[in-house]
Design a protein around this motif. Structure first.
Motif, PDB file in Angstrom:
ATOM      1  N   GLU A  84       1.000  -1.261   0.091  1.00 24.70           N
ATOM      2  CA  GLU A  84      -0.082  -0.075   0.013  1.00 24.70           C
ATOM      3  C   GLU A  84       0.916   1.328   0.056  1.00 24.70           C
ATOM      4  N   GLU A  85       2.132   1.444   0.723  1.00 24.02           N
ATOM      5  CA  GLU A  85       3.015   2.396   0.927  1.00 24.02           C
ATOM      6  C   GLU A  85       3.404   2.537  -0.762  1.00 24.02           C
ATOM      7  N   ALA A  87       2.111   1.833  -3.552  1.00 26.10           N
ATOM      8  CA  ALA A  87       1.306   2.310  -4.236  1.00 26.10           C
ATOM      9  C   ALA A  87       0.992   3.828  -4.099  1.00 26.10           C
ATOM     10  N   ARG A  88       1.129   4.133  -2.767  1.00 19.60           N
ATOM     11  CA  ARG A  88       0.882   5.573  -2.840  1.00 19.60           C
ATOM     12  C   ARG A  88       2.132   6.586  -2.963  1.00 19.60           C
ATOM     13  N   ASN A  90       3.834   5.657  -5.533  1.00 21.75           N
ATOM     14  CA  ASN A  90       3.862   5.671  -6.986  1.00 21.75           C
ATOM     15  C   ASN A  90       2.883   6.797  -7.450  1.00 21.75           C
ATOM     16  N   ALA A  91       1.918   7.262  -6.779  1.00 23.17           N
ATOM     17  CA  ALA A  91       1.023   7.842  -6.967  1.00 23.17           C
ATOM     18  C   ALA A  91       1.069   9.479  -6.570  1.00 23.17           C
ATOM     19  N   GLY A  92       2.712   9.487  -6.206  1.00 20.63           N
ATOM     20  CA  GLY A  92       2.969  10.964  -5.492  1.00 20.63           C
ATOM     21  C   GLY A  92       2.290  11.188  -4.166  1.00 20.63           C
ATOM     22  N   GLN A  93       2.013  10.221  -3.328  1.00 21.30           N
ATOM     23  CA  GLN A  93       1.396  10.594  -1.997  1.00 21.30           C
ATOM     24  C   GLN A  93       2.239  10.354  -1.012  1.00 21.30           C
ATOM     25  N   THR A 101       8.369   9.479   4.866  1.00 27.00           N
ATOM     26  CA  THR A 101       8.239   9.797   3.180  1.00 27.00           C
ATOM     27  C   THR A 101       9.756  10.150   2.858  1.00 27.00           C
ATOM     28  N   ARG A 132       9.596  -1.758  -9.910  1.00 25.82           N
ATOM     29  CA  ARG A 132       8.369  -1.048  -9.691  1.00 25.82           C
ATOM     30  C   ARG A 132       8.490   0.352  -9.583  1.00 25.82           C
ATOM     31  N   PHE A 133       9.409   0.861  -8.764  1.00 19.62           N
ATOM     32  CA  PHE A 133       9.618   2.032  -8.043  1.00 19.62           C
ATOM     33  C   PHE A 133      10.975   2.752  -8.465  1.00 19.62           C
TER      34      PHE A 133
END
Length: 138
Positions: A84-85, A87-88, A90-93, A101, A132-133
């Protein structure tokens, strides 16, 4: 039946653990481990575990299996949290505040999996992170 025992500090045990464990195994001795002079643990031969099982009223292997199942559930939950982290990110969150962060992004910029050594988050497939990142730092 009387057993030989040795009372030693944990730091001394660490220095020669193999030798000490061999003594327990071969001689049937007991190690009483201390920290700051207080007893904190004991090392006994495995065959004497049956006596402890009878005294405790529950088979130690059952306890070990329960702990293993609990640990497996914990690892699975932490793996989901790491995903989940990711994914966040990758979405710039952000993930869990500015400091966390920044730490995660800094490790990623160095090509390290931010969750590999994290005592809270453990990913079960760290090699996927690098694929992936990718972090672009200013």
């Amino acid at each position: 039946m009387e057993h030989d025992y040795q009372r030693i500090a944990i730091s001394q045990f660490r220095e020669k653990a193999g030798k000490r464990l061999k003594w327990v195994e071969e001689q049937g001795g007991h190690l009483w481990l201390t920290r700051h002079g207080k007893h904190v643990a004991a090392v006994i031969p495995f065959y004497q575990l049956k006596m402890l099982e009878a005294l405790l009223g529950k088979v130690e292997t059952q306890k070990a299996n329960e702990l293993e199942r609990e640990y497996s559930r914990w690892r699975a939950a932490k793996s989901v949290q790491a995903a989940e982290e990711l994914a966040r990110l990758n979405a710039g969150q952000p993930v869990g505040g500015e400091d966390r962060t920044e730490r995660v992004l800094d490790q990623a910029a160095r090509g390290r999996d931010p969750w590999a050594d994290d005592p809270v988050l453990i990913t079960t497939q760290p090699w996927k992170f690098a694929k992936r990142f990718r972090v672009e730092r200013e």
